[in-house]
Scaffold this motif. Structure first.
Motif, PDB file in Angstrom:
ATOM      1  N   GLU A   1      -8.731   2.490  -3.640  1.00 12.65           N
ATOM      2  CA  GLU A   1      -9.317   1.723  -2.524  1.00 12.65           C
ATOM      3  C   GLU A   1      -8.505   0.462  -2.254  1.00 12.65           C
ATOM      4  N   LEU A   2      -8.073  -0.179  -3.346  1.00 12.88           N
ATOM      5  CA  LEU A   2      -7.258  -1.386  -3.184  1.00 12.88           C
ATOM      6  C   LEU A   2      -5.969  -1.063  -2.432  1.00 12.88           C
ATOM      7  N   ARG A   3      -5.536   0.197  -2.512  1.00 17.24           N
ATOM      8  CA  ARG A   3      -4.297   0.586  -1.846  1.00 17.24           C
ATOM      9  C   ARG A   3      -4.584   1.281  -0.523  1.00 17.24           C
ATOM     10  N   GLY A   4      -5.790   1.078  -0.001  1.00 19.22           N
ATOM     11  CA  GLY A   4      -6.067   1.487   1.367  1.00 19.22           C
ATOM     12  C   GLY A   4      -6.674   2.863   1.557  1.00 19.22           C
ATOM     13  N   LEU A   5      -7.033   3.536   0.475  1.00 18.43           N
ATOM     14  CA  LEU A   5      -7.627   4.864   0.616  1.00 18.43           C
ATOM     15  C   LEU A   5      -9.150   4.729   0.761  1.00 18.43           C
TER      16      LEU A   5
ATOM     17  N   GLN B   1       0.825  -1.210   0.000  1.00 14.31           N
ATOM     18  CA  GLN B   1       0.000   0.000   0.000  1.00 14.31           C
ATOM     19  C   GLN B   1       0.856   1.256   0.000  1.00 14.31           C
TER      20      GLN B   1
ATOM     21  N   LEU C   1      -8.867   1.651  -7.844  1.00 17.92           N
ATOM     22  CA  LEU C   1      -7.451   1.305  -7.665  1.00 17.92           C
ATOM     23  C   LEU C   1      -6.907   1.906  -6.372  1.00 17.92           C
TER      24      LEU C   1
END
Lengths: 301, 422
Positions: free
Chosen positions: A100-104, A74, A98
């Motif tokens: 969200e997948l990285r934690g946002l 992330q 994309l």
């Protein structure tokens, strides 16, 4: 400086081919790092091991000071050489997905996506489907998706390939700005001339093994300033001077490689005697030349 | 990290639910099925209905008996408005010409001509109509003539008209079934409606969503988005999210269809066609529960197979070739159904129902036909669930090594080798 990525004696083989052999490197925060080498040298294989797409056969990968873990991803922004987008998705939805997948969170991702789209002047296409966009716009969206979650480590595999000049400058400026803010950028490319002025340190690899690595200034200082660029009008008789090892004639200039420890000043006096010299520059060798000199004729490029 | 499964599932779900195909099929399929049912029912009842006709004979007594037999028809489904049957016996040349005209002008469908020769028991029978062939009517006529002859013979031997009527009636037959050691009333035709419904629904869902998921995997590969995805999401989470999202989309579709079915089956229109709620279709609550279980597991097994297929091929064209392999276990199941229906507890049926690709259909059919021992149901479901899990695990790995294989289709030994390297 904090070390973000460290590879220690990493090796990886596929079938009968050795992709990476005993490679070690370090990337520090707030720096630009060039992973350079000809096509097929093992650059992409190296990156894939860094971010856990494949695992090394031997050696250790440390990401943010710890052994590789999926959670660390992330904090990484990766733009692969082969990059794509969902064709049927709207730009804004794609960017949010994309991120969200990285934690946002969705709200934060939407806010940042809008900000970036405005910054890169594509705010008017945010609600269009990707397949309706030009290639240049898709490239911008790929940059944004790589950078949206504000990664500490940015990995770009052949970022300038297929890029139009406007986007290339835009990307370069954006990355320089991010570097100033303390992020680390890894460039992987076979076009050494494109990243030469950007990189603080480099690792030159050939056939899976490092042939040269370290700080750019330090590496360049190891090589003699034996590269000469001359622009002149008149006779080219001075090209027979004993200090010259070889030369190449171009439309408006001649590029000369001097013999070791040759006297360039003597060459200048000889040339000035027979021709009008408009430019006489003793340059340090380019990365490309250093690479070719180091690997000799062994490069696959 | 499992939040990523949710994000991936959400994306897959929305992409499908928002697609035009989804919106069209969700309306068109129930409409189509409804239309087919109505046409089927209408066609069926039309076949059984006896048209207006005439009986022309030189034997008036026989003609009257045959008319009675025709009108009596099948007691099980009495006709709402009995047809008009003209008896012309004994006939004359003029009366035949008159009847010929009525046939030609479609006032009657045709006439049955019965000519008894002296000394012969069987009359010479001819059916004259404007239609060339009509098998159902032919057997109806034959049976009526036979019954008319017998009634006439019985009357000739002095039996009373009432006795003859009782003798010629169809005997009702009750069918009973042994289930769990208890003898209960069975309805041999109805109890398989649920099984057939599952097979049709599963077949359609696999064909549509199995191929759909394979295509979406290939699209991620050809558009090269999957290397971006794999740099943040594990391939396990990605596959799981994909299957959950696509599954949710198909369940949404099923739920809408089920609602339409429940409302439709109880509606006035359905009553007009002889359907009174779901139970009249022979569906019990436990069958519905098992239906849901086997549908879900079957759906996930074949979706995972579809995803695995998508991970190993390089282009959409390749999917078409391989889709046959995907549906072949279903086709085999359907071919074996009549056998399993007739022998639900034979060794072959039991073994087949425990082989995961066949379990959804074969085991469900066994449950509908004759409740198998609980351990067999449990084992079948457990094996199926384990296979689904293993399939997803394997698919995730194949998907991940797909990054390393550009464009080309992988052979099985290659996949096994790549699995070691990834």
């Amino acid at each position: 400086m904090e070390v973000l990525v460290e590879l220690q004696q990493v090796s990886k083989s596929y079938e009968e081919k050795v992709a990476v052999h005993d490679l070690s490197l370090k990337i520090e925060a707030g720096s630009m790092f060039g992973l350079l080498g000809p096509n097929g040298a093992g650059k992409t294989s190296t990156i894939r091991m860094m971010i856990g797409i494949t695992r090394p056969d031997s050696g250790a990968v440390t990401l943010f000071g710890k052994p590789f873990s999926a959670a660390a991803l992330q904090r990484v922004g990766y733009l692969p050489e082969e990059r794509g987008l969902y064709r049927k998705m709207k730009v804004i939805e794609q960017l949010v997905f994309l991120a969200e997948l990285r934690g946002l969170g969705a709200a934060e991702a939407t806010r940042r996506a809008k900000e970036w789209c405005e910054k890169l002047q594509i705010a008017d296409v945010m609600n269009k489907k990707t397949e309706e966009l030009s290639k240049g716009m898709q490239q911008k969206i790929q940059f944004i998706s790589t950078l949206l979650h504000d990664p500490e480590l940015i990995i770009m595999d052949e970022p300038f390939s297929g890029l139009d000049p406007v986007n290339a400058v835009l990307l370069q400026d954006t990355l320089l700005e991010l570097k100033k803010q303390g992020n680390a950028v890894l460039f992987s490319t076979h076009r050494m001339d494109q990243v030469e002025k950007l990189c603080d340190s480099i690792c030159l690899i050939n056939k899976g093994a490092a042939v040269l690595s370290g700080g750019m200034r330090e590496i360049k200082s190891r090589y003699e300033r034996n590269h000469l660029v001359v622009q002149y009008e008149g006779s080219d008789g001075f090209l027979g001077h004993p200090a010259i090892e070889s030369y190449k004639t171009y439309a408006d200039r001649v590029e000369i490689r001097l013999k070791p420890h040759a006297n360039a000043q003597d060459l200048l006096r000889t040339a000035a005697a027979t021709s009008t010299i408009t430019k006489f520059e003793l340059a340090e060798p380019s990365l490309e030349e250093i690479f070719i000199e180091t690997v000799g004729g062994r490069a696959d490029a | 990290m499992h939040r990523n499964i949710f994000y991936v599932a959400k994306r897959e779900y929305l992409e499908r639910v928002r697609s035009r195909v989804f919106r069209i099929t969700i309306i068109l399929v129930p409409v189509g099925v409804g239309v087919l049912l109505v046409i089927g029912r209408a066609g069926n009842s039309k076949m059984d209905v006896l048209p207006n006709l005439a009986i022309v004979s030189n034997n008036p007594a026989l003609a009257v008996q045959v008319k009675a037999a025709l009108l009596e028809g099948d007691e099980a489904s009495p006709q709402a408005s009995p047809p008009t049957i003209i008896v012309d016996a004994p006939e004359t040349a003029d009366s035949i010409a008159q009847i010929d005209r009525e046939v030609a002008s479609h006032q009657i469908a045709g006439y049955l001509r019965l000519e008894t020769q002296p000394g012969q028991i069987q009359p010479e029978a001819t059916w004259v109509s404007t239609n060339s062939v009509d098998f159902i009517r032919k057997s109806q006529m034959q049976s009526a003539v036979r019954r008319g002859l017998m009634s006439q013979a019985l009357l000739d031997h002095g039996a009373s008209a009432d006795r003859v009527h009782q003798l010629m009636k169809t005997v009702p037959l009750q069918t009973m079934q042994v289930k769990n050691g208890v003898v209960s009333k069975s309805d041999s035709e109805r109890s398989f409606t649920g099984a057939y419904a599952l097979i049709v629904v599963l077949y359609a869902a696999v064909l549509f969503y199995g191929i759909n998921i394979a295509r979406s995997v290939v699209e991620e590969k050809t558009s090269r988005i999957f290397e971006v995805l794999l740099s943040t999401v594990s391939s396990d989470d990605l596959m799981m999210g994909k299957l959950i999202g696509v599954g949710a989309a198909s369940l949404t579709q099923m739920a809408v269809w089920a609602a339409i079915l429940v409302i439709g089956a109880g509606s006035q229109l359905a009553v007009a066609y002889g359907i009174h709620g779901l139970s009249s279709l022979g569906v019990t609550t436990s069958e519905l529960v098992f239906f849901a279980v086997f549908f879900l597991l079957g759906f996930y097994l074949y979706s995972a197979l579809g995803a695995a297929l998508g991970s190993t091929v390089g282009s959409e064209q390749d999917i078409q070739q391989f889709s046959l392999i995907l549906i072949s276990p279903l086709v085999v199941s359907v071919i074996l159904l009549p056998y399993v229906m007739a022998n639900p507890s034979s060794t072959a049926s039991v073994v087949l129902s425990l082989i995961p690709p066949f379990t959804p259909i074969i085991l469900y059919m066994r449950i509908c036909a004759q409740t198998p021992p609980a351990w067999q149901i449990a084992l079948g479901i457990a094996l199926l669930a384990a296979t689904v899990w293993a399939m997803i695990w394997l698919t995730a790995r194949i998907y991940r090594i797909g990054v390393l294989m550009y464009g080309k289709r992988a052979t099985l030994p290659e996949i096994v080798r790549w699995l070691r390297y990834s």
